[in-house]
Write a protein that holds these residues in place. Sequence first.
Motif, PDB file in Angstrom:
ATOM      1  N   ARG A  17     -22.836 -37.452   9.139  1.00 16.66           N
ATOM      2  CA  ARG A  17     -22.088 -36.200   9.287  1.00 16.66           C
ATOM      3  C   ARG A  17     -22.532 -35.166   8.264  1.00 16.66           C
ATOM      4  O   ARG A  17     -23.030 -35.509   7.186  1.00 16.66           O
ATOM      5  N   LYS A  19     -21.234 -31.272   6.431  1.00 17.77           N
ATOM      6  CA  LYS A  19     -20.087 -30.370   6.235  1.00 17.77           C
ATOM      7  C   LYS A  19     -20.376 -29.504   5.024  1.00 17.77           C
ATOM      8  O   LYS A  19     -21.095 -29.920   4.114  1.00 17.77           O
ATOM      9  N   ASN A  20     -19.780 -28.319   4.999  1.00 19.16           N
ATOM     10  CA  ASN A  20     -19.851 -27.515   3.785  1.00 19.16           C
ATOM     11  C   ASN A  20     -19.123 -28.219   2.648  1.00 19.16           C
ATOM     12  O   ASN A  20     -18.115 -28.878   2.868  1.00 19.16           O
ATOM     13  N   ALA A  21     -19.629 -28.037   1.440  1.00 16.65           N
ATOM     14  CA  ALA A  21     -18.861 -28.367   0.242  1.00 16.65           C
ATOM     15  C   ALA A  21     -18.702 -27.028  -0.477  1.00 16.65           C
ATOM     16  O   ALA A  21     -19.505 -26.666  -1.327  1.00 16.65           O
ATOM     17  N   THR A  27     -23.274 -30.698   2.494  1.00 18.48           N
ATOM     18  CA  THR A  27     -23.338 -32.101   2.103  1.00 18.48           C
ATOM     19  C   THR A  27     -23.449 -32.982   3.336  1.00 18.48           C
ATOM     20  O   THR A  27     -22.857 -32.686   4.378  1.00 18.48           O
ATOM     21  N   ASP A  29     -23.296 -36.990   4.743  1.00 19.06           N
ATOM     22  CA  ASP A  29     -22.840 -38.348   4.454  1.00 19.06           C
ATOM     23  C   ASP A  29     -23.368 -39.293   5.523  1.00 19.06           C
ATOM     24  O   ASP A  29     -23.189 -39.033   6.706  1.00 19.06           O
ATOM     25  N   PHE A  31     -23.052 -43.292   6.613  1.00 16.16           N
ATOM     26  CA  PHE A  31     -22.427 -44.600   6.418  1.00 16.16           C
ATOM     27  C   PHE A  31     -23.191 -45.605   7.273  1.00 16.16           C
ATOM     28  O   PHE A  31     -23.201 -45.510   8.504  1.00 16.16           O
ATOM     29  N   LEU A  68     -23.725 -45.057  -2.760  1.00 16.58           N
ATOM     30  CA  LEU A  68     -22.393 -45.669  -2.815  1.00 16.58           C
ATOM     31  C   LEU A  68     -22.449 -47.029  -2.136  1.00 16.58           C
ATOM     32  O   LEU A  68     -22.060 -47.187  -0.975  1.00 16.58           O
ATOM     33  N   LEU A  71     -19.557 -48.669  -0.219  1.00 19.83           N
ATOM     34  CA  LEU A  71     -19.241 -48.072   1.081  1.00 19.83           C
ATOM     35  C   LEU A  71     -20.416 -48.173   2.049  1.00 19.83           C
ATOM     36  O   LEU A  71     -20.323 -47.693   3.176  1.00 19.83           O
ATOM     37  N   LYS A  75     -25.157 -40.231   0.171  1.00 23.75           N
ATOM     38  CA  LYS A  75     -24.735 -38.845   0.324  1.00 23.75           C
ATOM     39  C   LYS A  75     -25.825 -37.939  -0.231  1.00 23.75           C
ATOM     40  O   LYS A  75     -26.432 -38.249  -1.260  1.00 23.75           O
TER      41      LYS A  75
ATOM     42  N   PRO B 255      -9.098 -49.410   2.655  1.00 25.82           N
ATOM     43  CA  PRO B 255      -9.882 -49.096   1.445  1.00 25.82           C
ATOM     44  C   PRO B 255     -11.155 -48.321   1.783  1.00 25.82           C
ATOM     45  O   PRO B 255     -11.498 -47.359   1.095  1.00 25.82           O
ATOM     46  N   ALA B 256     -11.836 -48.712   2.860  1.00 23.45           N
ATOM     47  CA  ALA B 256     -13.089 -48.017   3.204  1.00 23.45           C
ATOM     48  C   ALA B 256     -12.823 -46.597   3.669  1.00 23.45           C
ATOM     49  O   ALA B 256     -13.529 -45.666   3.281  1.00 23.45           O
ATOM     50  N   ALA B 259     -11.709 -44.506   0.580  1.00 26.18           N
ATOM     51  CA  ALA B 259     -12.827 -44.275  -0.347  1.00 26.18           C
ATOM     52  C   ALA B 259     -13.823 -43.303   0.272  1.00 26.18           C
ATOM     53  O   ALA B 259     -14.374 -42.438  -0.415  1.00 26.18           O
ATOM     54  N   ALA B 260     -14.044 -43.427   1.582  1.00 22.95           N
ATOM     55  CA  ALA B 260     -14.992 -42.536   2.249  1.00 22.95           C
ATOM     56  C   ALA B 260     -14.510 -41.091   2.183  1.00 22.95           C
ATOM     57  O   ALA B 260     -15.312 -40.161   2.154  1.00 22.95           O
ATOM     58  N   LEU B 263     -15.801 -38.495  -0.281  1.00 25.30           N
ATOM     59  CA  LEU B 263     -17.065 -37.788  -0.027  1.00 25.30           C
ATOM     60  C   LEU B 263     -16.855 -36.492   0.739  1.00 25.30           C
ATOM     61  O   LEU B 263     -17.718 -35.620   0.768  1.00 25.30           O
ATOM     62  N   TYR B 264     -15.703 -36.390   1.399  1.00 28.96           N
ATOM     63  CA  TYR B 264     -15.485 -35.335   2.392  1.00 28.96           C
ATOM     64  C   TYR B 264     -15.492 -33.947   1.755  1.00 28.96           C
ATOM     65  O   TYR B 264     -14.728 -33.683   0.822  1.00 28.96           O
ATOM     66  N   GLU B 265     -16.328 -33.062   2.251  1.00 31.09           N
ATOM     67  CA  GLU B 265     -16.408 -31.669   1.780  1.00 31.09           C
ATOM     68  C   GLU B 265     -16.573 -31.573   0.271  1.00 31.09           C
ATOM     69  O   GLU B 265     -16.085 -30.651  -0.366  1.00 31.09           O
ATOM     70  N   GLN B 266     -17.237 -32.563  -0.307  1.00 27.34           N
ATOM     71  CA  GLN B 266     -17.323 -32.657  -1.752  1.00 27.34           C
ATOM     72  C   GLN B 266     -18.789 -32.869  -2.096  1.00 27.34           C
ATOM     73  O   GLN B 266     -19.399 -33.823  -1.616  1.00 27.34           O
ATOM     74  N   PRO B 269     -19.453 -36.964  -5.180  1.00 27.09           N
ATOM     75  CA  PRO B 269     -18.336 -37.855  -4.850  1.00 27.09           C
ATOM     76  C   PRO B 269     -17.627 -38.450  -6.074  1.00 27.09           C
ATOM     77  O   PRO B 269     -16.585 -39.085  -5.917  1.00 27.09           O
ATOM     78  N   PHE B 270     -18.182 -38.278  -7.266  1.00 30.29           N
ATOM     79  CA  PHE B 270     -17.599 -38.920  -8.450  1.00 30.29           C
ATOM     80  C   PHE B 270     -16.898 -37.945  -9.388  1.00 30.29           C
ATOM     81  O   PHE B 270     -16.140 -38.353 -10.255  1.00 30.29           O
TER      82      PHE B 270
END
Lengths: 106, 467
Positions: A17, A19-21, A27, A29, A31, A68, A71, A75, B255-256, B259-260, B263-266, B269-270
């Motif tokens: 996927r 998406k804007n950050a 960004t 991602d 999986f 990651l 997961l 990313k 949890p997955a 945790a995922a 990452l969203y719109e970020q 991630p840390f």
Amino acid sequence: MTQRDPVRLRELAHIVRSKNAGPTMLTLDVFFNDAAAYERAAGSAALASGAVAALYEVAPGAVQRYLLPQLHAIKFSMPRKLCAGTPGDGDLYGAQQHGPLLEVLL
Amino acid sequence: MNAARRLLQGHRPGDGPLRVLSASGQLGYGIPEAAFARGMARKPHFIGADMGSIDPGPYYLGSGEMAAPEAMVRRDLTLVLRAALDAGIPLVIGSAGTAGARPQLESVTALLHEIAREQGWSFRLATIASDVPADLVVQARQQGRLAAIGPMPEPSDDDIRACSHIVGQCGTETFARAFETDPDVILAGRACDTAIFAALPELLGYPAGLALHMAKIIECTSLCCRPGGRDAMLAELDLKGFTLESMNPDSHATPASVAAHALYEQADPFLVDEPGGTLYLADARYEALDNHRTRVSGARFEPRAQPTLKIEGARRLGARAVLIAGIADPTLLQVLDSVLEAVTAKVRALVPGDWQPVPHVYGCGAVRPLPAAQRATHEAGLVLEFIAPDALLARTAAAVYKQNLLHHGYPGRVSTAGNLAFPFTPGELDANEAYGFVLYHVMAGAPLTDIFRVEAHAVGGRAAEGN
């Protein structure tokens, strides 16, 4: 190490996927399906930061890569060419920029 | 005593978990009622709802209009207000009316008054205005206290002054000031999504790292679940961590999936930068309590010496007209770029003035760049935008462009009756005003208490208590 036939990323991942950050960054991602697929991707030169920068036609060094393993995810974050919503930008949310990753051979 | 003071005086972190209900990630698009009612049945200590974002682009900040339809905003506001007032708990709403600029804060405040009048409700409201005067930003730029977030062109002083609205994102410290007025409801202009949910826990003494991490996840409601959704989400926060639970029984926080969501719109991630410091998520732990709930712990917060201010500003670029047509001639598709250039030159000679054509050729790289071999050969969608100082000129350029492109002769042309397939008439449409972001910056050393003005209002019939 045994020689493996290359596999397209889309066959090894269940979420790919974009998406804007914020309006200035994009960004991506990915999986992967399992630990083996993740390991294969994380170790592949085709998904090194520089390779992804070339794929998205941004400056070498402009792509940040985050691993990651828990997961099974990788990313990538990179600058957007145009700030979101600027005339000429065709993807306000950046939600359809994942295409080039799908075809990467790992 | 109103809802805020009752909670702040009545709850101690040692007493048991704080139950935080997130009603909506985007108030105004229809809060799903069943899950929200399930959340209320769990007796939350307060309700939070995010109402905005920079995501829908510069138009809403620039114009001051709401992105969500007013009828749905009214519906959602009525739903959360009724629930909060019935339960006697605080309701916290952030980023009023999409971008949180003054006209949007005023529109939503007016809606709250109207709803109260219609329903016969009365309550105490605190509003937080988030507008930043252009002069402060110009001064910060001149003093080197303004830094772009990501690649933004450096704005001139004139660009900054041309912004129709500039807003700052208020953080937990500003919400804390608003809670001092003992409101039942807080309506903030532009706010950090996290601050809506983290301010009360921080005031009650919960660790800032846990409160902010919880806030970051639940501000999107059930988006962190599998399958993801828009249903209300409940967090139960204690001194060691928090538990997440969707109020839709079919949407599971695993949890997955949780945790995922980090990452969203970020971009990173840390690390999450907040006005008052940085949230570190690298040591966060996610454990399943059962197949529906996840327990989260381990986030750390490091305050910085001086809070920073994230600001957003948009300016009008002009009026926009749009020409929509299809192209299905294989020869034309191959030479389309040069045809558009030739027609632009022709129309420039016919229509004087400061108009700009911006092509979006769907099927040929409008969404992302495409190599020639992958471009459409069967048909492509042409969306040409025209931006001009006024709507009449934009529409004139679009109409003249339409007719000249329709009949443009190019080498190898066989379709001499016309080049365009129109799905409707007229083919050119007025398309609102065009805006662009000028500011997406961090401003250091901003006078936060001057910028974020807190006002207390009595809404409805009853005289406001307190003060």
